[in-house]
Write a protein that holds these residues in place. Structure first.
Motif, PDB file in Angstrom:
ATOM      1  N   ARG A 126       5.098 -11.068  -1.627  1.00 43.35           N
ATOM      2  CA  ARG A 126       3.869 -10.726  -2.274  1.00 43.35           C
ATOM      3  C   ARG A 126       4.582 -10.663  -4.116  1.00 43.35           C
ATOM      4  O   ARG A 126       4.655 -11.539  -4.988  1.00 43.35           O
ATOM      5  N   LYS A 127       5.748  -9.264  -4.078  1.00 44.70           N
ATOM      6  CA  LYS A 127       7.001  -9.534  -4.952  1.00 44.70           C
ATOM      7  C   LYS A 127       7.925  -9.965  -5.869  1.00 44.70           C
ATOM      8  O   LYS A 127       8.302 -10.180  -6.674  1.00 44.70           O
ATOM      9  N   ARG A 128       8.238 -11.040  -4.636  1.00 46.41           N
ATOM     10  CA  ARG A 128       9.579 -11.545  -4.730  1.00 46.41           C
ATOM     11  C   ARG A 128       8.539 -12.525  -6.146  1.00 46.41           C
ATOM     12  O   ARG A 128       9.512 -13.637  -6.659  1.00 46.41           O
ATOM     13  N   VAL A 129       7.499 -13.064  -5.070  1.00 47.37           N
ATOM     14  CA  VAL A 129       6.823 -14.566  -5.805  1.00 47.37           C
ATOM     15  C   VAL A 129       6.606 -14.851  -6.313  1.00 47.37           C
ATOM     16  O   VAL A 129       6.889 -15.510  -7.793  1.00 47.37           O
ATOM     17  N   ALA A 130       6.118 -12.830  -6.967  1.00 45.06           N
ATOM     18  CA  ALA A 130       5.813 -12.697  -8.780  1.00 45.06           C
ATOM     19  C   ALA A 130       6.840 -12.439  -9.456  1.00 45.06           C
ATOM     20  O   ALA A 130       6.419 -12.434 -10.485  1.00 45.06           O
ATOM     21  N   SER A 131       8.226 -11.708  -8.869  1.00 44.57           N
ATOM     22  CA  SER A 131       9.045 -12.184  -9.708  1.00 44.57           C
ATOM     23  C   SER A 131       9.655 -13.148 -10.457  1.00 44.57           C
ATOM     24  O   SER A 131       9.920 -13.318 -11.583  1.00 44.57           O
ATOM     25  N   LEU A 132       9.796 -14.090  -8.871  1.00 43.03           N
ATOM     26  CA  LEU A 132       9.479 -15.921  -9.216  1.00 43.03           C
ATOM     27  C   LEU A 132       9.087 -16.224 -10.484  1.00 43.03           C
ATOM     28  O   LEU A 132       9.348 -16.839 -11.465  1.00 43.03           O
ATOM     29  N   VAL A 133       7.855 -16.280 -10.410  1.00 42.76           N
ATOM     30  CA  VAL A 133       6.727 -16.837 -11.226  1.00 42.76           C
ATOM     31  C   VAL A 133       6.781 -16.028 -12.757  1.00 42.76           C
ATOM     32  O   VAL A 133       6.952 -16.751 -13.751  1.00 42.76           O
ATOM     33  N   ARG A 134       7.230 -14.979 -12.797  1.00 41.43           N
ATOM     34  CA  ARG A 134       7.459 -13.922 -14.207  1.00 41.43           C
ATOM     35  C   ARG A 134       8.457 -14.883 -14.558  1.00 41.43           C
ATOM     36  O   ARG A 134       8.744 -14.960 -16.247  1.00 41.43           O
ATOM     37  N   ARG A 135       9.764 -14.942 -13.673  1.00 39.76           N
ATOM     38  CA  ARG A 135      11.105 -14.592 -14.554  1.00 39.76           C
ATOM     39  C   ARG A 135      11.143 -16.786 -14.867  1.00 39.76           C
ATOM     40  O   ARG A 135      11.604 -17.048 -15.422  1.00 39.76           O
ATOM     41  N   VAL A 136       9.987 -17.440 -14.075  1.00 40.36           N
ATOM     42  CA  VAL A 136       9.873 -19.363 -13.904  1.00 40.36           C
ATOM     43  C   VAL A 136       9.333 -19.102 -15.947  1.00 40.36           C
ATOM     44  O   VAL A 136       9.302 -20.188 -16.706  1.00 40.36           O
ATOM     45  N   ARG A 137       7.937 -17.993 -15.938  1.00 39.31           N
ATOM     46  CA  ARG A 137       7.083 -18.409 -17.320  1.00 39.31           C
ATOM     47  C   ARG A 137       7.633 -17.995 -18.721  1.00 39.31           C
ATOM     48  O   ARG A 137       7.736 -18.079 -19.922  1.00 39.31           O
ATOM     49  N   GLY A 138       9.032 -17.103 -18.454  1.00 38.71           N
ATOM     50  CA  GLY A 138       9.065 -15.824 -19.583  1.00 38.71           C
ATOM     51  C   GLY A 138      10.876 -17.172 -19.447  1.00 38.71           C
ATOM     52  O   GLY A 138      11.356 -16.668 -20.579  1.00 38.71           O
ATOM     53  N   SER A 139      10.478 -18.260 -19.090  1.00 41.23           N
ATOM     54  CA  SER A 139      11.829 -18.857 -19.482  1.00 41.23           C
ATOM     55  C   SER A 139      12.120 -19.737 -20.585  1.00 41.23           C
ATOM     56  O   SER A 139      10.453 -20.424 -20.712  1.00 41.23           O
ATOM     57  N   ASN A 141      13.669 -22.401 -21.048  1.00 37.77           N
ATOM     58  CA  ASN A 141      14.268 -23.818 -20.286  1.00 37.77           C
ATOM     59  C   ASN A 141      12.529 -24.883 -20.280  1.00 37.77           C
ATOM     60  O   ASN A 141      11.532 -23.860 -19.864  1.00 37.77           O
ATOM     61  N   SER A 142      12.825 -25.744 -21.073  1.00 42.73           N
ATOM     62  CA  SER A 142      11.121 -27.109 -21.301  1.00 42.73           C
ATOM     63  C   SER A 142      11.160 -27.349 -19.685  1.00 42.73           C
ATOM     64  O   SER A 142      10.044 -27.359 -19.779  1.00 42.73           O
ATOM     65  N   LEU A 143      12.093 -27.131 -18.709  1.00 41.84           N
ATOM     66  CA  LEU A 143      11.822 -28.155 -17.517  1.00 41.84           C
ATOM     67  C   LEU A 143      10.806 -26.931 -17.338  1.00 41.84           C
ATOM     68  O   LEU A 143       9.700 -26.875 -16.222  1.00 41.84           O
ATOM     69  N   LEU A 144      11.256 -25.580 -16.928  1.00 47.84           N
ATOM     70  CA  LEU A 144      10.610 -24.286 -15.511  1.00 47.84           C
ATOM     71  C   LEU A 144       9.644 -24.296 -16.568  1.00 47.84           C
ATOM     72  O   LEU A 144       8.205 -23.950 -16.174  1.00 47.84           O
ATOM     73  N   ALA A 145       9.204 -24.678 -17.673  1.00 45.26           N
ATOM     74  CA  ALA A 145       7.796 -24.093 -18.817  1.00 45.26           C
ATOM     75  C   ALA A 145       6.880 -25.264 -18.457  1.00 45.26           C
ATOM     76  O   ALA A 145       5.503 -25.068 -17.797  1.00 45.26           O
ATOM     77  N   THR A 146       7.222 -26.410 -18.137  1.00 48.50           N
ATOM     78  CA  THR A 146       6.848 -27.460 -17.374  1.00 48.50           C
ATOM     79  C   THR A 146       6.264 -27.037 -16.064  1.00 48.50           C
ATOM     80  O   THR A 146       4.804 -27.467 -15.485  1.00 48.50           O
ATOM     81  N   VAL A 147       7.042 -26.436 -15.415  1.00 46.32           N
ATOM     82  CA  VAL A 147       6.822 -26.174 -13.768  1.00 46.32           C
ATOM     83  C   VAL A 147       5.685 -25.384 -14.143  1.00 46.32           C
ATOM     84  O   VAL A 147       4.453 -25.049 -12.955  1.00 46.32           O
ATOM     85  N   ALA A 148       6.031 -24.688 -15.018  1.00 48.80           N
ATOM     86  CA  ALA A 148       5.020 -22.864 -14.795  1.00 48.80           C
ATOM     87  C   ALA A 148       3.481 -23.471 -15.060  1.00 48.80           C
ATOM     88  O   ALA A 148       2.584 -22.701 -14.790  1.00 48.80           O
TER      89      ALA A 148
END
Length: 177
Positions: A126-139, A141-148
């Motif tokens: 859960r912590k690893r996924v939460a870390s990825l979610v936080r980094r994707v949402r905070g990016s 990058n417009s492509l990552l923002a679309t995924v988020a």
């Protein structure tokens, strides 16, 4: 049959699986090979700790376990795997901790991690996924923002299932007691 693909005139070879930055990618987009890679790597690291640090104190062993056995490289990318493969990794993690601390084979996994103030397998995931979610949402990058922003995608469904699975287990645990 796929038509031949060329890059600058050079034909590209079609493969069923390849390793990219340490993560196995397959044509079927299943993560079982990568989960198994991590299970084997965990076995090697934990066996090394068990052999080399058998005479150390529990606190030293727990610190080493946290440093060497909780990384689960690229686990936040896993969304398509069999329960059998995932369970094998969880059992490997639990058994590594038991063996390192010299605990009985059938002691409670949640109890041993709680007593040692160490994260259990599902907490790590859960912590690893939460870390990825936080980094994707905070990016930026417009492509990552679309995924988020796509809450109906496979990544978000997996994230939700991690929490739902854990809550279901917790509810079952309390009903049994």
């Amino acid at each position: 049959m796929l038509p031949p693909v060329r890059l600058n005139g050079t034909p590209l070879k079609v493969v069923r699986e390849f390793k990219y930055l340490g993560h196995w990618v397959t044509a079927s987009l299943k993560d079982d090979i990568d989960v198994e890679r991590e299970r084997r790597a965990l076995a090697v690291r934990s066996n090394m700790l068990i052999r080399r640090f058998a005479r150390c104190t529990s606190n030293v062993k727990i610190t080493l376990f946290k440093a060497y056995c909780q990384s689960f490289y690229t686990c936040s990318l896993w969304i398509n795997f069999t329960q059998k493969t995932y369970s094998a990794l969880r059992v490997q993690y639990n058994n590594a901790f038991r063996m390192l601390l010299g605990l009985p084979r059938y002691c409670s996994a949640s109890g041993m991690f709680a007593e040692a103030r160490t994260d259990g397998f599902h907490a790590i995931m859960r912590k690893r996924v939460a870390s990825l979610v936080r980094r994707v949402r905070g990016s930026a990058n417009s492509l990552l923002a679309t995924v988020a922003d796509r809450v109906d995608g496979a990544f978000w469904q997996y994230w939700s299932s991690l929490h739902a699975h854990n809550n279901r287990d917790r509810i079952l645990h309390y009903k049994i007691k």
